[in-house]
Design a protein around this motif. Structure first.
Motif, PDB file in Angstrom:
ATOM      1  N   ALA A 160       0.835  -1.206   0.000  1.00 54.13           N
ATOM      2  CA  ALA A 160       0.000   0.000   0.000  1.00 54.13           C
ATOM      3  C   ALA A 160       0.867   1.251   0.000  1.00 54.13           C
ATOM      4  CB  ALA A 160      -0.926  -0.008   1.217  1.00 54.13           C
ATOM      5  N   GLY A 161       2.016   1.198   0.709  1.00 54.31           N
ATOM      6  CA  GLY A 161       2.916   2.341   0.742  1.00 54.31           C
ATOM      7  C   GLY A 161       3.580   2.614  -0.594  1.00 54.31           C
ATOM      8  N   LEU A 162       3.710   1.569  -1.424  1.00 50.69           N
ATOM      9  CA  LEU A 162       4.302   1.747  -2.742  1.00 50.69           C
ATOM     10  C   LEU A 162       3.307   2.265  -3.774  1.00 50.69           C
ATOM     11  CD1 LEU A 162       6.433  -1.527  -3.122  1.00 50.69           C
ATOM     12  CD2 LEU A 162       7.265   0.770  -2.633  1.00 50.69           C
ATOM     13  N   ALA A 163       2.033   2.089  -3.485  1.00 52.31           N
ATOM     14  CA  ALA A 163       1.009   2.375  -4.490  1.00 52.31           C
ATOM     15  C   ALA A 163       0.832   3.874  -4.701  1.00 52.31           C
ATOM     16  CB  ALA A 163      -0.323   1.761  -4.060  1.00 52.31           C
ATOM     17  N   GLY A 164       0.473   4.232  -5.898  1.00 52.70           N
ATOM     18  CA  GLY A 164       0.048   5.597  -6.203  1.00 52.70           C
ATOM     19  C   GLY A 164       1.134   6.618  -6.415  1.00 52.70           C
ATOM     20  N   GLY A 165       2.404   6.230  -6.257  1.00 53.02           N
ATOM     21  CA  GLY A 165       3.476   7.196  -6.482  1.00 53.02           C
ATOM     22  C   GLY A 165       3.556   8.292  -5.437  1.00 53.02           C
ATOM     23  N   VAL A 166       2.903   8.116  -4.276  1.00 52.35           N
ATOM     24  CA  VAL A 166       2.991   9.138  -3.231  1.00 52.35           C
ATOM     25  C   VAL A 166       3.557   8.549  -1.944  1.00 52.35           C
ATOM     26  CG1 VAL A 166       1.089  10.487  -4.145  1.00 52.35           C
ATOM     27  CG2 VAL A 166       0.591   8.677  -2.507  1.00 52.35           C
ATOM     28  N   GLY A 167       4.001   7.305  -2.011  1.00 56.10           N
ATOM     29  CA  GLY A 167       4.486   6.657  -0.811  1.00 56.10           C
ATOM     30  C   GLY A 167       5.991   6.520  -0.800  1.00 56.10           C
TER      31      GLY A 167
END
Length: 225
Positions: A160-167
């Protein structure tokens, strides 16, 4: 046990408690670094975007940074350095518990040694190989025990922390992240919270798996004596 004798005497097993303690401290520092980053995201959002616009003006033009934006660059750089150090210490721990699992079970690890490093960076493979290596450490020594739930919690939060390019891996530059904080801080804060939770869960996982392996090491030492 898995029905195989240890291939090495207990005295040849690598000590893991020290590496585990270092990993827990490193993960705590990484979680703290991301919490500080979240605080700066809040500060930027509360300050609001200056009248001169975002730092990156487009077309290669960047305006001078104000004091708060400069301090965010420092926080970002320090957080990145702590995260890299944490990753190295975590891999040191994982390398040691993998070696001990092989010695205690007599079975080769499911994944080659190179995957200890490549597993985190090879696209697609990095979605399951790191978790698989950690799970293999436990299952090779305790095939009849269920995998501790904390392993799955850690891996879910990590992804989840890797997802979306904001983590953990920002798709944008630091100045572009500052602009995000000015105009839409909530996705950044959500990612920060997930990463702090992932660091805390990873620390718990390290302690859980280390304690389980130490139990088996002590048992082997008693049998040998």
């Amino acid at each position: 046990m898995n029905g195989k004798e240890s291939t090495l005497p207990p005295s040849a097993l690598r000590p893991v408690q020290g590496a585990a303690n270092l990993a827990v401290v490193a993960l705590a520092l990484a979680g703290l670094a991301w919490a500080v980053r979240a605080l700066w995201h809040i500060r930027l959002a509360m300050a609001g975007q200056p009248a001169s616009g975002p730092p990156d003006q487009g077309d290669g033009v960047h305006r001078p940074l104000n004091a708060l934006e400069n301090s965010y660059h420092l926080v970002d750089s320090a957080g990145s350095a702590v995260t890299v150090g944490c990753a190295l210490v975590f891999l040191l721990w994982l390398d040691r518990v993998r070696d001990n699992a092989r010695a205690l079970s007599g079975a080769e690890p499911r994944y080659h040694y190179l995957w200890l490093f490549l597993g985190w960076i090879v696209p697609i493979a990095n979605l399951w190989i790191p978790r698989g290596m950690v799970a293999d450490v436990h299952r090779s020594v305790f095939p009849d025990r269920r995998l501790p739930a904390v392993v799955n919690w850690w891996w879910g939060l990590w992804l989840a922390g890797l997802a979306g390019g904001v983590g953990l891996i920002y798709a944008d530059s630091t100045d572009e992240v500052i602009a995000r904080a000015y105009t839409g801080v909530w996705p950044l804060l959500a990612a920060d919270l997930v990463i702090v939770a992932a660091a805390g869960t990873a620390a718990l996982m390290v302690r859980t798996l280390t304690a389980a392996q130490q139990e088996r090491v002590d048992e082997a030492a008693r049998t040998d004596s």
